[in-house]
Structure formats: structure tokens, C-alpha cells
Design a protein around this motif. Sequence first.
Motif, PDB file in Angstrom:
ATOM      1  N   ASP A   1      -1.185  11.083  -1.815  1.00 37.09           N
ATOM      2  CA  ASP A   1      -0.956  12.219  -0.925  1.00 37.09           C
ATOM      3  C   ASP A   1      -2.228  12.486  -0.125  1.00 37.09           C
ATOM      4  O   ASP A   1      -3.340  12.417  -0.652  1.00 37.09           O
ATOM      5  N   ILE A   2      -2.067  12.806   1.142  1.00 35.90           N
ATOM      6  CA  ILE A   2      -3.190  13.070   2.041  1.00 35.90           C
ATOM      7  C   ILE A   2      -2.929  14.369   2.801  1.00 35.90           C
ATOM      8  O   ILE A   2      -1.820  14.602   3.281  1.00 35.90           O
ATOM      9  N   THR A   3      -3.955  15.197   2.899  1.00 32.40           N
ATOM     10  CA  THR A   3      -3.897  16.389   3.746  1.00 32.40           C
ATOM     11  C   THR A   3      -4.606  16.086   5.058  1.00 32.40           C
ATOM     12  O   THR A   3      -5.781  15.715   5.056  1.00 32.40           O
TER      13      THR A   3
ATOM     14  N   GLN B   1       4.320   7.261   9.864  1.00 30.20           N
ATOM     15  CA  GLN B   1       5.144   6.460   8.967  1.00 30.20           C
ATOM     16  C   GLN B   1       4.402   6.362   7.629  1.00 30.20           C
ATOM     17  O   GLN B   1       3.795   5.345   7.297  1.00 30.20           O
ATOM     18  N   TYR B   2       4.481   7.472   6.898  1.00 27.71           N
ATOM     19  CA  TYR B   2       3.726   7.624   5.660  1.00 27.71           C
ATOM     20  C   TYR B   2       4.501   8.552   4.742  1.00 27.71           C
ATOM     21  O   TYR B   2       5.029   9.581   5.190  1.00 27.71           O
ATOM     22  N   PRO B   3       4.584   8.230   3.453  1.00 29.71           N
ATOM     23  CA  PRO B   3       5.498   8.970   2.571  1.00 29.71           C
ATOM     24  C   PRO B   3       5.034  10.342   2.119  1.00 29.71           C
ATOM     25  O   PRO B   3       5.864  11.231   1.911  1.00 29.71           O
ATOM     26  N   GLY B   4       3.715  10.562   1.931  1.00 27.68           N
ATOM     27  CA  GLY B   4       3.284  11.805   1.319  1.00 27.68           C
ATOM     28  C   GLY B   4       2.092  12.430   2.012  1.00 27.68           C
ATOM     29  O   GLY B   4       0.951  12.074   1.730  1.00 27.68           O
ATOM     30  N   PHE B   5       2.343  13.349   2.945  1.00 23.38           N
ATOM     31  CA  PHE B   5       1.235  14.013   3.619  1.00 23.38           C
ATOM     32  C   PHE B   5       1.659  15.414   4.023  1.00 23.38           C
ATOM     33  O   PHE B   5       2.844  15.730   4.119  1.00 23.38           O
ATOM     34  N   ARG B   6       0.668  16.261   4.239  1.00 19.58           N
ATOM     35  CA  ARG B   6       0.899  17.572   4.835  1.00 19.58           C
ATOM     36  C   ARG B   6      -0.166  17.786   5.893  1.00 19.58           C
ATOM     37  O   ARG B   6      -1.216  17.117   5.889  1.00 19.58           O
TER      38      ARG B   6
ATOM     39  N   ALA C   1      -1.257   5.225   7.046  1.00 18.71           N
ATOM     40  CA  ALA C   1      -1.013   4.019   6.247  1.00 18.71           C
ATOM     41  C   ALA C   1      -2.252   3.138   6.194  1.00 18.71           C
ATOM     42  O   ALA C   1      -2.590   2.564   5.140  1.00 18.71           O
ATOM     43  N   GLU C   2      -2.971   3.044   7.314  1.00 20.62           N
ATOM     44  CA  GLU C   2      -4.163   2.209   7.349  1.00 20.62           C
ATOM     45  C   GLU C   2      -5.355   2.891   6.673  1.00 20.62           C
ATOM     46  O   GLU C   2      -6.232   2.216   6.118  1.00 20.62           O
TER      47      GLU C   2
ATOM     48  N   VAL D   1       0.837  -1.205   0.000  1.00 21.48           N
ATOM     49  CA  VAL D   1       0.000   0.000   0.000  1.00 21.48           C
ATOM     50  C   VAL D   1       0.868   1.248   0.000  1.00 21.48           C
ATOM     51  O   VAL D   1       0.633   2.205  -0.760  1.00 21.48           O
ATOM     52  N   LEU D   2       1.897   1.269   0.826  1.00 24.30           N
ATOM     53  CA  LEU D   2       2.739   2.451   0.939  1.00 24.30           C
ATOM     54  C   LEU D   2       3.532   2.723  -0.328  1.00 24.30           C
ATOM     55  O   LEU D   2       3.897   3.875  -0.611  1.00 24.30           O
TER      56      LEU D   2
END
Length: 437
Positions: free
Chosen positions: A118-120, A143-148, A215-216, A112-113
Motif C-alpha cells: 500500500d502506498i500513500t 494501474q495499481y491495486p492499493g493506494f490512497r 507500479a514502477e 510486482v503488482l
Amino acid sequence: MTTAPVFDTDADSRPAVVLDVELSEPLPRVAAIGPDGRRVHQAWALIRLHTEPLGALLADVPEYGLSPADLAAAIDDQLGDVIRPRLGGAAIPTGGFTPATEPPFLASRRTVLAAAPDITVVVCTRERPGALARCLDSLLAQQYPGFRILVVDNAPATEATAEVVRSAARRGPVEYLKEPKAGLSFARNAAVAACPGQIMAWIDDDELADPHWLAEVARALAEHPEADVVSGVIVPAELESRAQIWFEQFGGHSKGRGFRPDVFGPASADRQNPLYPLPPFGTGANMTFRAGVIERIGGWDTALGAGTPAMGSEDTLAFTQVLLAGGTIVYQPTAVTHHYHRRDFAGLQKQMVGYGTGLTAAYTSLLLGRPGLLWRLLRLAPTAYRDLTGKDSLRVSTLQDDFPRELLGANRRGMIAGPRAYLRGRRAARAKLRQHP
């Protein structure tokens, strides 16, 4: 005027210690006397295997403490049917273990990761800098690659929130947005307007996000392409007072949904009416909307939510609107946040009033917008009455003998006040819009 029971503020007593137990690691020993010298009466534990939450339990702590073997026995007694199949039928281990190969749950998370969207993450807040800083620390540890992270400062009276955000922004992707109109729904709508085309995950400032929360959420979005909304589970961050225990008895934020994933939508209409009981699928303190979903339902109702006479339920209305429009809500209990419940009895009593007020205020909003739903709601009235009055209903079946029944009365008083509160809130919201177009 209702006063808190004496033992709610007993300086020598701690109702429960909160544990986060990973079965692949050695089980902890729970001392009967905590580091602060208070007697610990119970242990509440979130039970995981390879970071996957499988359930929660509440166990008594005897005078000699709770040994790892005692804890294993309690886990097996309350959650064995769920856990033993994951262990190949083996007994609950006390000393931990190392799997021979990568567990499937972790392997699927890695997949999944690798394609994570991307998540805001949105945190709406007002003059609670300490709680906000704690929440932001947990979000920056994701522990997630793309967020703000977007912090919406709602009608601020000081610069405290802005200073917390500036400090956090030096450590990660944290942004600040001020919304001058007081009210949670105004803050939520400001965030939506600032994030067009973005997946938006919402968390309250009095919560901590589990390191794998996003991640979940992403797992649920990947496994359910039809999902409009993902709702996670909210567990207690502490149980330091009887008021916090009573809130959990009343269902907490998760309302007894447990740790079994579920999907609500057109296919579930035969077992779950979109109109009642509410909400069977989540709460605004841990929810994620795909891009465009909030806009399609008309945004957040500014006459609902914290800071209005209705005091809440803007989330309940939004979930209901999604379902009535044929949308899908996924309940993903592996997406965990930890909530700091109100410690004092007066705060809990006010919250119970707010729950009742917000619920019927949300129904008032729904009917004003869609009067044709009245007959469907009337058909559900007998079920609602049984839930309010029946001794075995889901609303009261989890309450223990020490639960103050006046809290149920406070909840019902709120329900009676809800429709008028909504109308007052709508007038106030219109006045704010005239003041701040």
C-alpha cells in the motif's frame, strides 16, 4: 529589468510538440503545422517499448513534417544503442508489432503488482484548483491495486481546493488535510504526521502521473529492499514556449540523469559524494520514502521549500541527510511523471533565482546542524567552482546558443542570497510555530 525575447511569445510558432511513443504501436506522423495553426519546429518524444521508458529525443520538424520513417531514423540515431538490443538487432519498426510472448518487462511488473505494498500519494497544494484537479485525475487512473491520495491544503484562502478534493473523492480514495502554517515543508510535515508507518510517494500539483508510476515505484522497492528513497524521472508535459525549452536545456527536473537506473548509498561513495554535486539522484516532485525514513532525518526543514525566503531545496536537504546517515536512494527512471514547466520568461527567471537560493540555503541548514561538515565542503569547493565557470561543465554543456545567459546570472545571484534567506526563513518558521503551535 530583463524582458523576454520576442520569439518567446510568437503566436505563430510552437517550439516543440511533446510525444509519448510506444514502439510496439505504429509510429505517428508529426505535422509541421499544428491543429492551432502554429508552425511546429521540433518534436520531443519519450520513447517506450512495452510501456518501459527507454529514452527521450528531440528532433527537428521540417516544413513537410516528420514522417514515421523520419521519426524511426531519429530514434535509431539518438537511441539506437539502447533500443536495438531490445529488438534483437532489428531496425526500429514504423508500423508496430505484436510480441509472440509476454515481454519480460510486463511479466515482471505483473509479479510486482501481485505483492504490491500500500502506498500513500501526497499532493501539497495552495490555491491552484485547476492544476490540482488535473493531477488528481492522473492519480485516480493509476494501474495499481492499493493506494490512497492525501491532499494537503496549505494555508488556504478559499474553499477551492477542498471542493476539488470533495469532487475527486467521489471517484476514488482521495482525502483532505488542512495545514494552516504557510510553507511547503509545513505541509509536508503535516502529511508525515498523518501517515505514520506508511510508504509515502510525493508529487507536485503541476504534474501528471504516468499510469504505471506507482507500479514502477513498487518495482524499485521490491528490487532494492535496502532502498530508503525511490526517485523517478520527470519529463515535460508540454513545450509550448521558449522558456519551457530553455528550462529543459538547463536540465529540467531530471538534470540530465537519463534513463539508466542507478543506486546511491554507501557503495557509491567513491563515485558520488553525498555533499556535491547535488542532487544527482532526484527531486521532490517525484520521490517516495519508505516508512519512518523522513522521521529519522528529523522531518522537513520548515525554513526551506516553496513559501519561504529560500524558495526551495527542502528535498535536496532531505536526500543529503539520508545519504549522510548511510541510507540508500534508488533512481528509477521507469517511474515517470510529467511536469508543466513555467511558460513565461519572468517565471523561469524567478525559478532560476530560486534554484540558486535554495541550494546554498540547504547547505546553510546542513552546516548549522553539522558544523563538522565545513571542511568536507571546502575540499569540494574547487569542483563546484569549475562547474559554475567551466564551458564544458555539466551545468552548461547542454545549453544552446539561444539560451539567455542572464538566466545563469539569476541563478548565481540566488546562490549569493541563499544563506541570508535561510536565516530569515528560520526566524519566520519559528514565528509561525508560535502562532499555530
